[in-house]
Design an enzyme around this catalytic site. Structure first.
Site, PDB file in Angstrom:
ATOM      1  N   HIS A 219       0.862  -1.186   0.000  1.00 56.13           N
ATOM      2  CA  HIS A 219       0.000   0.000   0.000  1.00 56.13           C
ATOM      3  C   HIS A 219       0.905   1.245   0.000  1.00 56.13           C
ATOM      4  O   HIS A 219       2.040   1.183   0.468  1.00 56.13           O
ATOM      5  CB  HIS A 219      -0.891  -0.061   1.254  1.00 56.13           C
ATOM      6  CG  HIS A 219      -1.798   1.099   1.421  1.00 56.13           C
ATOM      7  ND1 HIS A 219      -1.394   2.268   2.029  1.00 56.13           N
ATOM      8  CD2 HIS A 219      -3.080   1.285   1.054  1.00 56.13           C
ATOM      9  CE1 HIS A 219      -2.405   3.122   2.017  1.00 56.13           C
ATOM     10  NE2 HIS A 219      -3.441   2.549   1.440  1.00 56.13           N
TER      11      HIS A 219
ATOM     12  N   VAL B  37       1.474   3.774   1.804  1.00 55.01           N
ATOM     13  CA  VAL B  37       2.177   4.222   3.016  1.00 55.01           C
ATOM     14  C   VAL B  37       3.253   3.244   3.473  1.00 55.01           C
ATOM     15  O   VAL B  37       4.031   3.563   4.367  1.00 55.01           O
ATOM     16  CB  VAL B  37       1.192   4.457   4.194  1.00 55.01           C
ATOM     17  CG1 VAL B  37       0.166   5.518   3.841  1.00 55.01           C
ATOM     18  CG2 VAL B  37       0.517   3.168   4.639  1.00 55.01           C
ATOM     19  N   LYS B  38       3.331   2.066   2.891  1.00 55.84           N
ATOM     20  CA  LYS B  38       4.195   0.990   3.408  1.00 55.84           C
ATOM     21  C   LYS B  38       5.649   1.159   2.926  1.00 55.84           C
ATOM     22  O   LYS B  38       5.931   2.046   2.123  1.00 55.84           O
ATOM     23  CB  LYS B  38       3.613  -0.362   3.010  1.00 55.84           C
ATOM     24  CG  LYS B  38       2.185  -0.606   3.532  1.00 55.84           C
ATOM     25  CD  LYS B  38       2.086  -0.677   5.047  1.00 55.84           C
ATOM     26  CE  LYS B  38       0.676  -0.518   5.590  1.00 55.84           C
ATOM     27  NZ  LYS B  38      -0.216  -1.656   5.416  1.00 55.84           N
ATOM     28  N   PRO B  39       6.584   0.295   3.421  1.00 58.99           N
ATOM     29  CA  PRO B  39       8.008   0.500   3.111  1.00 58.99           C
ATOM     30  C   PRO B  39       8.323   0.635   1.619  1.00 58.99           C
ATOM     31  O   PRO B  39       9.178   1.420   1.242  1.00 58.99           O
ATOM     32  CB  PRO B  39       8.668  -0.740   3.717  1.00 58.99           C
ATOM     33  CG  PRO B  39       7.773  -1.115   4.859  1.00 58.99           C
ATOM     34  CD  PRO B  39       6.376  -0.802   4.387  1.00 58.99           C
ATOM     35  N   ILE B  40       7.664  -0.164   0.774  1.00 59.72           N
ATOM     36  CA  ILE B  40       7.683   0.081  -0.676  1.00 59.72           C
ATOM     37  C   ILE B  40       6.242  -0.034  -1.158  1.00 59.72           C
ATOM     38  O   ILE B  40       5.409  -0.664  -0.495  1.00 59.72           O
ATOM     39  CB  ILE B  40       8.584  -0.896  -1.474  1.00 59.72           C
ATOM     40  CG1 ILE B  40       8.060  -2.335  -1.364  1.00 59.72           C
ATOM     41  CG2 ILE B  40      10.038  -0.788  -1.054  1.00 59.72           C
ATOM     42  CD1 ILE B  40       8.694  -3.294  -2.379  1.00 59.72           C
TER      43      ILE B  40
END
Ligand SMILES: *Cc1c(COP(=O)(O)O)cnc(C)c1O
Length: 385
Positions: A185, A187-190
Protein backbone atom coordinates in the site's frame (compact mmCIF):
# COMPACT_ATOMS: atom_id res chain seq x y z
CA UNK A 1 2.39 33.01 6.05
CA UNK A 2 -0.51 35.50 5.77
CA UNK A 3 -2.96 35.55 8.66
CA UNK A 4 -5.84 33.10 8.12
CA UNK A 5 -4.03 30.90 5.58
CA UNK A 6 -4.16 27.28 6.82
CA UNK A 7 -0.70 25.72 7.20
CA UNK A 8 0.23 23.28 4.40
CA UNK A 9 -0.88 19.72 5.15
CA UNK A 10 1.84 17.17 5.84
CA UNK A 11 0.47 13.59 5.81
CA UNK A 12 1.78 10.96 8.23
CA UNK A 13 3.02 8.93 5.26
CA UNK A 14 3.24 9.19 1.51
CA UNK A 15 4.78 7.24 -1.36
CA UNK A 16 8.06 8.25 -3.00
CA UNK A 17 7.80 7.65 -6.75
CA UNK A 18 10.04 8.98 -9.51
CA UNK A 19 11.11 8.56 -13.09
CA UNK A 20 12.34 5.00 -12.48
CA UNK A 21 8.84 3.80 -11.56
CA UNK A 22 7.18 5.76 -14.36
CA UNK A 23 9.58 4.39 -16.97
CA UNK A 24 9.22 0.84 -15.66
CA UNK A 25 5.42 1.01 -15.89
CA UNK A 26 5.56 2.53 -19.35
CA UNK A 27 7.81 -0.26 -20.58
CA UNK A 28 5.35 -2.89 -19.33
CA UNK A 29 2.41 -1.04 -20.91
CA UNK A 30 4.25 -1.03 -24.25
CA UNK A 31 5.02 -4.73 -23.94
CA UNK A 32 3.00 -7.89 -24.29
CA UNK A 33 2.18 -8.92 -20.72
CA UNK A 34 -0.11 -6.89 -18.49
CA UNK A 35 -0.48 -9.71 -15.97
CA UNK A 36 0.95 -13.23 -15.27
CA UNK A 37 4.06 -12.20 -17.22
CA UNK A 38 7.81 -11.97 -16.70
CA UNK A 39 7.72 -8.81 -14.56
CA UNK A 40 5.74 -10.72 -11.92
CA UNK A 41 8.39 -13.43 -11.87
CA UNK A 42 11.19 -10.86 -11.70
CA UNK A 43 9.53 -9.00 -8.81
CA UNK A 44 8.96 -12.27 -6.94
CA UNK A 45 12.61 -13.27 -7.39
CA UNK A 46 13.81 -9.87 -6.15
CA UNK A 47 11.51 -9.99 -3.13
CA UNK A 48 12.64 -13.50 -2.18
CA UNK A 49 16.27 -12.38 -2.37
CA UNK A 50 15.62 -9.31 -0.24
CA UNK A 51 13.82 -11.34 2.43
CA UNK A 52 16.33 -14.23 2.30
CA UNK A 53 13.46 -16.60 1.47
CA UNK A 54 13.45 -19.42 -1.07
CA UNK A 55 10.37 -18.11 -2.84
CA UNK A 56 7.89 -15.23 -3.03
CA UNK A 57 4.35 -15.03 -4.39
CA UNK A 58 3.11 -11.56 -5.37
CA UNK A 59 -0.56 -10.84 -4.60
CA UNK A 60 -2.77 -7.79 -4.98
CA UNK A 61 -2.87 -6.60 -1.35
CA UNK A 62 -1.37 -7.21 2.07
CA UNK A 63 -4.77 -8.57 3.05
CA UNK A 64 -4.57 -11.09 0.19
CA UNK A 65 -1.07 -12.03 1.39
CA UNK A 66 -2.31 -12.70 4.92
CA UNK A 67 -5.34 -14.62 3.63
CA UNK A 68 -3.29 -16.78 1.25
CA UNK A 69 -0.58 -17.43 3.84
CA UNK A 70 -3.04 -18.32 6.61
CA UNK A 71 -4.78 -20.69 4.20
CA UNK A 72 -1.45 -22.20 3.15
CA UNK A 73 -0.51 -22.87 6.78
CA UNK A 74 -3.75 -24.75 7.38
CA UNK A 75 -5.96 -22.24 9.18
CA UNK A 76 -9.55 -23.41 8.66
CA UNK A 77 -12.84 -24.07 10.41
CA UNK A 78 -12.21 -25.95 13.65
CA UNK A 79 -8.80 -24.37 14.18
CA UNK A 80 -7.74 -21.10 15.76
CA UNK A 81 -5.11 -18.40 15.48
CA UNK A 82 -3.56 -16.13 18.10
CA UNK A 83 -2.63 -12.58 17.18
CA UNK A 84 -2.24 -9.05 18.52
CA UNK A 85 -5.15 -6.63 18.71
CA UNK A 86 -2.77 -3.73 18.01
CA UNK A 87 -2.88 -4.17 14.24
CA UNK A 88 -4.85 -3.33 11.16
CA UNK A 89 -8.14 -5.26 11.11
CA UNK A 90 -7.07 -7.37 8.11
CA UNK A 91 -4.76 -9.51 10.28
CA UNK A 92 -7.70 -10.88 12.26
CA UNK A 93 -10.34 -10.59 9.52
CA UNK A 94 -8.62 -13.17 7.31
CA UNK A 95 -8.84 -15.71 10.13
CA UNK A 96 -12.58 -15.16 10.36
CA UNK A 97 -12.91 -15.39 6.55
CA UNK A 98 -11.28 -18.83 6.75
CA UNK A 99 -13.85 -19.87 9.35
CA UNK A 100 -11.30 -20.10 12.15
CA UNK A 101 -11.47 -18.80 15.71
CA UNK A 102 -9.39 -15.67 16.34
CA UNK A 103 -7.90 -15.15 19.81
CA UNK A 104 -6.26 -11.88 20.78
CA UNK A 105 -3.34 -11.85 23.18
CA UNK A 106 -1.96 -8.72 24.81
CA UNK A 107 1.09 -6.75 23.74
CA UNK A 108 4.40 -5.67 25.21
CA UNK A 109 4.03 -2.21 26.77
CA UNK A 110 7.33 -0.93 25.36
CA UNK A 111 7.11 -1.94 21.68
CA UNK A 112 3.39 -2.61 21.13
CA UNK A 113 4.37 -6.01 19.72
CA UNK A 114 2.58 -9.23 20.67
CA UNK A 115 3.80 -10.41 24.10
CA UNK A 116 5.14 -14.01 23.89
CA UNK A 117 3.90 -14.85 27.41
CA UNK A 118 0.40 -13.58 26.68
CA UNK A 119 0.45 -15.45 23.37
CA UNK A 120 1.48 -18.66 25.17
CA UNK A 121 -1.51 -18.34 27.49
CA UNK A 122 -3.88 -17.76 24.56
CA UNK A 123 -2.81 -20.95 22.72
CA UNK A 124 -5.28 -23.84 22.95
CA UNK A 125 -5.30 -27.41 21.58
CA UNK A 126 -7.08 -26.21 18.41
CA UNK A 127 -4.47 -23.50 17.71
CA UNK A 128 -2.91 -23.81 14.27
CA UNK A 129 -1.34 -20.41 13.77
CA UNK A 130 0.50 -17.69 15.67
CA UNK A 131 0.50 -14.29 13.90
CA UNK A 132 2.83 -11.65 15.43
CA UNK A 133 2.92 -8.20 13.81
CA UNK A 134 6.15 -6.24 13.43
CA UNK A 135 4.37 -3.18 14.80
CA UNK A 136 5.68 0.15 13.46
CA UNK A 137 8.50 -1.74 11.72
CA UNK A 138 10.04 -3.13 14.93
CA UNK A 139 10.46 -6.90 14.50
CA UNK A 140 8.53 -8.97 17.04
CA UNK A 141 10.20 -11.34 19.55
CA UNK A 142 10.92 -13.94 16.88
CA UNK A 143 13.25 -16.13 18.96
CA UNK A 144 10.55 -16.54 21.63
CA UNK A 145 7.79 -17.05 19.06
CA UNK A 146 9.79 -19.76 17.27
CA UNK A 147 10.22 -21.64 20.57
CA UNK A 148 6.54 -21.23 21.36
CA UNK A 149 5.44 -22.39 17.91
CA UNK A 150 7.68 -25.46 18.06
CA UNK A 151 6.56 -26.35 21.60
CA UNK A 152 2.86 -26.14 20.68
CA UNK A 153 3.17 -27.48 17.11
CA UNK A 154 1.66 -24.34 15.56
CA UNK A 155 2.85 -22.48 12.48
CA UNK A 156 4.27 -18.95 12.52
CA UNK A 157 2.95 -16.28 10.16
CA UNK A 158 4.60 -12.84 10.24
CA UNK A 159 2.39 -9.86 9.49
CA UNK A 160 5.32 -7.85 8.15
CA UNK A 161 3.23 -5.15 6.46
CA UNK A 162 5.33 -2.57 8.38
CA UNK A 163 8.75 -4.10 8.38
CA UNK A 164 10.24 -4.97 4.98
CA UNK A 165 13.96 -4.19 5.27
CA UNK A 166 14.09 -4.46 9.07
CA UNK A 167 16.31 -7.10 10.68
CA UNK A 168 16.15 -9.20 13.85
CA UNK A 169 19.42 -10.51 15.34
CA UNK A 170 20.98 -9.84 11.93
CA UNK A 171 18.34 -11.79 9.98
CA UNK A 172 16.08 -10.00 7.51
CA UNK A 173 12.30 -9.81 7.72
CA UNK A 174 11.13 -12.52 5.32
CA UNK A 175 13.28 -15.22 6.95
CA UNK A 176 11.94 -15.10 10.52
CA UNK A 177 8.61 -16.96 10.36
CA UNK A 178 7.21 -19.97 8.47
CA UNK A 179 5.56 -17.55 6.05
CA UNK A 180 5.79 -13.76 5.89
CA UNK A 181 3.08 -11.43 4.57
CA UNK A 182 4.03 -8.03 3.10
CA UNK A 183 1.88 -5.05 2.01
CA UNK A 184 2.71 -2.57 -0.75
CA UNK A 185 0.00 0.00 0.00
CA UNK A 186 1.29 3.57 -0.65
CA UNK A 187 2.18 4.22 3.02
CA UNK A 188 4.20 0.99 3.41
CA UNK A 189 8.01 0.50 3.11
CA UNK A 190 7.68 0.08 -0.68
CA UNK A 191 4.56 0.48 -2.81
CA UNK A 192 2.91 -0.99 -5.90
CA UNK A 193 -0.21 1.23 -5.34
CA UNK A 194 -2.02 -1.83 -4.00
CA UNK A 195 -0.17 -5.08 -3.53
CA UNK A 196 1.43 -7.60 -1.24
CA UNK A 197 3.50 -10.77 -1.17
CA UNK A 198 4.03 -14.01 0.71
CA UNK A 199 7.63 -15.08 1.40
CA UNK A 200 8.66 -18.53 2.54
CA UNK A 201 11.01 -21.51 2.23
CA UNK A 202 8.71 -24.51 2.40
CA UNK A 203 7.78 -25.83 -1.02
CA UNK A 204 4.39 -27.22 0.00
CA UNK A 205 3.22 -24.09 1.84
CA UNK A 206 4.35 -21.88 -1.02
CA UNK A 207 2.59 -24.15 -3.51
CA UNK A 208 -0.64 -23.76 -1.50
CA UNK A 209 -0.19 -19.96 -1.27
CA UNK A 210 0.42 -19.73 -5.03
CA UNK A 211 -2.58 -21.92 -5.84
CA UNK A 212 -4.83 -19.88 -3.53
CA UNK A 213 -3.85 -16.74 -5.47
CA UNK A 214 -5.24 -18.34 -8.67
CA UNK A 215 -8.53 -20.03 -7.66
CA UNK A 216 -6.82 -23.06 -6.11
CA UNK A 217 -5.95 -24.11 -9.64
CA UNK A 218 -3.20 -26.67 -10.27
CA UNK A 219 -1.45 -26.89 -13.64
CA UNK A 220 1.71 -28.80 -12.73
CA UNK A 221 1.29 -32.29 -14.33
CA UNK A 222 3.26 -33.82 -11.45
CA UNK A 223 0.56 -32.66 -9.02
CA UNK A 224 -2.55 -33.54 -11.06
CA UNK A 225 -4.95 -36.03 -9.52
CA UNK A 226 -6.17 -37.31 -12.88
CA UNK A 227 -4.38 -37.62 -16.23
CA UNK A 228 -5.80 -35.39 -18.89
CA UNK A 229 -5.64 -33.70 -22.24
CA UNK A 230 -3.28 -30.78 -22.91
CA UNK A 231 -5.84 -28.23 -21.68
CA UNK A 232 -6.52 -30.10 -18.43
CA UNK A 233 -6.12 -28.26 -15.14
CA UNK A 234 -7.57 -29.00 -11.72
CA UNK A 235 -9.09 -27.05 -8.86
CA UNK A 236 -7.62 -28.48 -5.65
CA UNK A 237 -8.53 -25.71 -3.20
CA UNK A 238 -11.13 -22.98 -2.85
CA UNK A 239 -9.05 -19.96 -3.89
CA UNK A 240 -9.53 -16.49 -5.34
CA UNK A 241 -8.01 -14.22 -7.96
CA UNK A 242 -5.38 -12.45 -5.87
CA UNK A 243 -2.84 -11.86 -8.67
CA UNK A 244 -0.67 -8.75 -8.86
CA UNK A 245 -0.37 -7.55 -12.49
CA UNK A 246 2.94 -6.95 -14.28
CA UNK A 247 2.10 -3.24 -14.49
CA UNK A 248 2.22 -2.99 -10.70
CA UNK A 249 5.13 -5.41 -10.25
CA UNK A 250 7.14 -2.99 -12.40
CA UNK A 251 6.61 -0.28 -9.77
CA UNK A 252 7.58 -2.75 -7.07
CA UNK A 253 10.85 -3.73 -8.77
CA UNK A 254 11.87 -0.09 -9.07
CA UNK A 255 10.86 0.57 -5.46
CA UNK A 256 12.85 -2.40 -4.17
CA UNK A 257 15.97 -0.88 -5.74
CA UNK A 258 15.36 2.18 -3.58
CA UNK A 259 14.48 0.39 -0.35
CA UNK A 260 17.87 0.83 1.31
CA UNK A 261 17.74 4.56 0.62
CA UNK A 262 14.22 4.74 2.04
CA UNK A 263 15.29 2.89 5.18
CA UNK A 264 18.31 5.15 5.69
CA UNK A 265 16.10 8.22 5.44
CA UNK A 266 13.48 6.77 7.79
CA UNK A 267 16.17 5.89 10.37
CA UNK A 268 17.75 9.33 10.13
CA UNK A 269 14.41 11.09 10.68
CA UNK A 270 13.53 8.78 13.59
CA UNK A 271 16.92 9.50 15.19
CA UNK A 272 16.30 13.25 14.88
CA UNK A 273 12.86 12.95 16.52
CA UNK A 274 14.17 10.79 19.37
CA UNK A 275 16.95 13.24 20.09
CA UNK A 276 14.81 16.36 19.77
CA UNK A 277 11.96 15.16 22.00
CA UNK A 278 13.92 13.25 24.64
CA UNK A 279 13.29 15.96 27.22
CA UNK A 280 9.51 16.25 26.80
CA UNK A 281 8.00 15.02 30.06
CA UNK A 282 4.48 14.64 28.67
CA UNK A 283 5.53 12.10 26.01
CA UNK A 284 6.75 8.51 25.82
CA UNK A 285 8.89 7.98 22.73
CA UNK A 286 9.01 4.70 20.79
CA UNK A 287 11.38 2.01 22.04
CA UNK A 288 13.82 0.04 19.91
CA UNK A 289 15.53 -3.14 21.08
CA UNK A 290 19.33 -3.31 20.58
CA UNK A 291 19.08 -6.55 18.56
CA UNK A 292 16.86 -5.09 15.83
CA UNK A 293 17.38 -2.75 12.92
CA UNK A 294 14.08 -0.91 13.06
CA UNK A 295 12.17 -0.27 9.82
CA UNK A 296 10.46 2.88 11.22
CA UNK A 297 7.31 2.43 9.14
CA UNK A 298 5.48 4.71 11.59
CA UNK A 299 6.70 6.86 14.46
CA UNK A 300 4.24 6.44 17.33
CA UNK A 301 4.50 8.70 20.36
CA UNK A 302 2.36 8.18 23.45
CA UNK A 303 1.11 10.90 25.76
CA UNK A 304 1.70 9.85 29.38
CA UNK A 305 -1.81 10.97 30.29
CA UNK A 306 -4.53 9.60 27.96
CA UNK A 307 -6.69 12.66 28.67
CA UNK A 308 -4.11 14.80 26.84
CA UNK A 309 -4.21 12.75 23.64
CA UNK A 310 -7.17 14.58 22.09
CA UNK A 311 -5.86 18.10 22.87
CA UNK A 312 -2.46 17.19 21.40
CA UNK A 313 -4.09 15.60 18.33
CA UNK A 314 -6.22 18.74 17.81
CA UNK A 315 -3.23 21.07 18.22
CA UNK A 316 -1.06 19.12 15.78
CA UNK A 317 -3.87 18.78 13.23
CA UNK A 318 -4.55 22.52 13.49
CA UNK A 319 -0.86 23.04 12.67
CA UNK A 320 -1.29 20.97 9.50
CA UNK A 321 0.28 17.68 10.61
CA UNK A 322 -1.61 14.61 9.37
CA UNK A 323 -1.58 12.86 12.73
CA UNK A 324 -3.23 9.41 12.86
CA UNK A 325 -3.82 6.67 15.40
CA UNK A 326 -2.43 3.15 14.82
CA UNK A 327 -4.58 1.43 15.91
CA UNK A 328 -7.90 1.30 17.65
CA UNK A 329 -7.53 -2.30 18.90
CA UNK A 330 -9.27 -4.79 16.59
CA UNK A 331 -11.35 -6.43 19.35
CA UNK A 332 -12.91 -3.07 20.26
CA UNK A 333 -14.53 -2.50 16.84
CA UNK A 334 -18.33 -2.88 16.65
CA UNK A 335 -18.16 -5.99 14.46
CA UNK A 336 -15.85 -7.73 16.93
CA UNK A 337 -17.95 -6.50 19.85
CA UNK A 338 -21.00 -8.14 18.26
CA UNK A 339 -19.01 -11.38 18.07
CA UNK A 340 -18.53 -11.18 21.84
CA UNK A 341 -14.95 -9.89 22.19
CA UNK A 342 -14.60 -7.89 25.40
CA UNK A 343 -13.20 -4.43 25.94
CA UNK A 344 -10.78 -4.83 28.84
CA UNK A 345 -9.51 -8.21 27.63
CA UNK A 346 -6.17 -6.78 26.39
CA UNK A 347 -5.49 -3.95 28.85
CA UNK A 348 -1.90 -3.23 27.78
CA UNK A 349 -2.88 -2.86 24.10
CA UNK A 350 -5.91 -0.77 25.04
CA UNK A 351 -3.80 1.52 27.21
CA UNK A 352 -1.11 1.77 24.50
CA UNK A 353 -3.72 2.63 21.86
CA UNK A 354 -5.49 5.17 24.06
CA UNK A 355 -2.29 7.23 24.32
CA UNK A 356 -0.88 6.76 20.80
CA UNK A 357 -0.40 9.32 18.04
CA UNK A 358 1.40 8.66 14.74
CA UNK A 359 3.69 11.52 13.72
CA UNK A 360 4.60 12.15 10.04
CA UNK A 361 7.63 10.12 8.93
CA UNK A 362 8.33 9.10 5.34
CA UNK A 363 11.38 9.11 3.06
CA UNK A 364 10.15 11.95 0.83
CA UNK A 365 10.02 14.41 3.75
CA UNK A 366 12.35 17.36 3.26
CA UNK A 367 14.70 18.53 6.01
CA UNK A 368 12.39 21.55 6.38
CA UNK A 369 9.42 19.18 6.89
CA UNK A 370 11.39 17.35 9.59
CA UNK A 371 12.30 20.58 11.38
CA UNK A 372 8.71 21.76 11.17
CA UNK A 373 7.46 18.53 12.77
CA UNK A 374 10.11 18.73 15.49
CA UNK A 375 9.21 22.29 16.42
CA UNK A 376 5.44 21.82 16.17
CA UNK A 377 5.43 18.72 18.37
CA UNK A 378 7.88 20.21 20.88
CA UNK A 379 5.77 23.32 21.23
CA UNK A 380 2.40 21.55 21.47
CA UNK A 381 3.64 18.80 23.82
CA UNK A 382 5.56 21.33 25.91
CA UNK A 383 2.42 23.33 26.57
CA UNK A 384 0.40 20.26 27.61
CA UNK A 385 1.49 19.61 31.18
C1 LIG B 1 -1.51 -2.38 5.70
C2 LIG B 1 -1.63 -3.53 6.64
C3 LIG B 1 -2.31 -4.70 6.29
C4 LIG B 1 -3.14 -4.84 5.05
O1 LIG B 1 -2.46 -4.53 3.89
P1 LIG B 1 -3.27 -4.00 2.60
O2 LIG B 1 -2.22 -3.98 1.54
O3 LIG B 1 -3.80 -2.64 2.94
O4 LIG B 1 -4.35 -4.98 2.32
C5 LIG B 1 -2.30 -5.76 7.19
N1 LIG B 1 -1.67 -5.68 8.37
C6 LIG B 1 -1.03 -4.56 8.74
C7 LIG B 1 -0.34 -4.54 10.06
C8 LIG B 1 -1.00 -3.45 7.91
O5 LIG B 1 -0.38 -2.33 8.29
Amino acid sequence: MPEGTPPPFLPYARQALGDAEIEAVTAVLRGEWLTTGPTVAAFEAALAKRGAAREAVAVNSGTAALHSAAFALGLEHGTSMVTSPLTFAATANVGLHLGATVRFADVDAATGNLDPEAAAEALTPDSRLLVPIDYAGHPAAWTEFRKLADAHDVRLLADAAHSLGATYRGRPVGSLADLTALSFHPVKPITTAEGGAILGDDEEWMFRARSFQTHGMVRDPARMETAGDPWHQEIHFLGLNYRLPDVLCAIGLAQLERLDGFLARRRAIAARYLEAWAGLASLELPASAPHVEHGWHIFVIRVRDAALRRPLFDALRAAGLGIQVHYEPVHTHPYYQRLGYKIGSCPVAENFAARALTIPLFPAMTDADVERVIETVAEAAGSLA
